[in-house]
Every structure is written in C-alpha cells, then in structure tokens.
Enzyme design. Structure first.
Site, PDB file in Angstrom:
ATOM      1  CG  HIS A 189      -0.171   0.146   2.514  1.00  0.00           C
ATOM      2  ND1 HIS A 189       0.374  -0.946   3.168  1.00  0.00           N
ATOM      3  CD2 HIS A 189       0.165   1.232   3.265  1.00  0.00           C
ATOM      4  CE1 HIS A 189       1.002  -0.524   4.263  1.00  0.00           C
ATOM      5  NE2 HIS A 189       0.897   0.796   4.341  1.00  0.00           N
ATOM      6  CB  THR A 236       0.439   5.678   4.130  1.00  0.00           C
ATOM      7  OG1 THR A 236       0.647   4.342   4.603  1.00  0.00           O
ATOM      8  CG2 THR A 236      -0.382   6.459   5.142  1.00  0.00           C
ATOM      9  CG  MET A 274       9.065  10.244   1.340  1.00  0.00           C
ATOM     10  SD  MET A 274      10.299   9.594   2.482  1.00  0.00           S
ATOM     11  CE  MET A 274       9.434   8.236   3.256  1.00  0.00           C
ATOM     12  CG  HIS A 311       6.834   5.420   1.768  1.00  0.00           C
ATOM     13  ND1 HIS A 311       6.292   6.534   2.375  1.00  0.00           N
ATOM     14  CD2 HIS A 311       6.708   4.410   2.672  1.00  0.00           C
ATOM     15  CE1 HIS A 311       5.862   6.218   3.585  1.00  0.00           C
ATOM     16  NE2 HIS A 311       6.101   4.931   3.786  1.00  0.00           N
ATOM     17  CB  SER A 317       6.280  -0.023   3.707  1.00  0.00           C
ATOM     18  OG  SER A 317       6.517   1.256   4.235  1.00  0.00           O
ATOM     19  CE1 TYR A 371       5.417  -0.550   7.048  1.00  0.00           C
ATOM     20  CE2 TYR A 371       3.758  -1.828   8.183  1.00  0.00           C
ATOM     21  CZ  TYR A 371       4.093  -0.825   7.310  1.00  0.00           C
ATOM     22  OH  TYR A 371       3.102  -0.094   6.702  1.00  0.00           O
TER      23      TYR A 371
END
Length: 181
Positions: A42, A44, A117, A119, A121, A124
């Site tokens: 995803h 955000t 920003m 992005h 991911s 994590y």
C-alpha cells in the site's frame, strides 16, 4: 454518557491487481530473510488523528468520491529511520501522486508539518543500518527492474492502524472503494 471509542485510521492507496502480486512476492522474500510483520502492499495517503468509526467512514467516502485512479512510478528502493519506514519503494513526486496525497489529507483534516513522502513499504522492522543496506540490496537482487517501474493505484482502503502495535495484529481494513478510472 458512554464515551465513543476513537481510533487512529489510515487511508491507503492500493496497487492494481496486476502489480500487487509482484510487490507481495518481494515483501514475502524480504520478510523471510529479515523478519517483520505481514501487511498488504500500500501507499499511505493520509493518517488521521483519533476518530470515531462513523467520522472515519464519512471522511473516507468523501475522499473516494473525488479521487480517480492514478499512476505512481518507483524512484528507487530506499531505507528510513524507523520501524514503519524500514525498507520501501520511494515514489516519484509527480503532480498526480502529490495531488492524491493532498486530496486525502484534506478530507481527513490531517495537520502534519511533515511533507508528504509517497512510498510503498516493503519491510517493517527494527534493523541496523548494515541490515537495512543488505535488505535494500536484496530487494534489487530479487527484482532488478524496480527503479522506474510504473503501476496503477486503483483502490483506497480505510484501515484502523494502531501504530503502537508492531505485530499489526490489531490492524483492520474497515472499508475499500474502487477509484474511477
């Protein structure tokens, strides 16, 4: 009077069905080597302050109404300084991508001083700088054509995301909407 429960919600732009498996495969491979919780690919686009479920759903519906599917392009694989931005695909800050972030931020009354920003991911985790560098290199080994990769974001998801929960077990997708082409 009973107090209404409030939670932190995030709005995620989801990659289309064509590119999602590619990201999942890459994320799975990185996770198997460097560990970390499983999550869906995803981007955000907004994180709310504490909202009730009703408030979040209303804001989400209005955000979905005015947004069309859009294209994002990977700039490079990058690393960050905290758990939720460990290893990620940094996206090019095209007008289309930045407007989608601004649109959702406005609908969720996000008052953040941090510039957006964009992005996606990949991992994590709490890694050392050396481990992050290794994970970054591994991403390129697994998929050498990431830089410049363009993909469509054609759905939005409203998710309950308690950022204190690093297992992500309490994270929950509350609603998903398809964006107009």
């Amino acid at each position: 009077m009973e107090e209404v429960k409030k939670d932190v919600y995030s709005v995620w732009a989801l990659p289309d069905e064509e590119s999602e498996p590619r990201f999942k495969k890459l994320m799975e491979a990185l996770r198997s080597e460097f560990t970390g919780p499983r999550f869906v690919p995803h981007v955000t686009v907004a994180v709310s302050a504490y909202l009730t479920a009703d408030e979040a759903k209303k804001m989400f519906e209005s955000a979905c109404d005015g947004l069309k599917a859009y294209t994002a392009t990977v700039d490079r694989v990058s690393t960050g300084t905290f758990f939720f931005q460990c290893v990620f695909l940094l996206l090019q800050t095209t007008p289309e991508v930045m407007e989608a972030g601004e649109h959702c931020k406005n609908h969720f009354n996000c008052s953040t001083t941090t510039p957006y920003m964009p992005h996606l991911s990949l991992l994590y985790a709490e890694l050392t700088e050396e481990e992050k560098k290794n994970a970054q290199e591994k991403a390129y080994t697994l998929d050498s054509s990431l830089d410049g990769l363009s993909f469509r974001l054609n759905r939005l998801a409203l998710c309950k995301t308690d950022t204190e929960d690093k297992t992500l077990e309490t994270w929950e997708t509350v609603a998903v909407c398809n964006l107009n082409p």
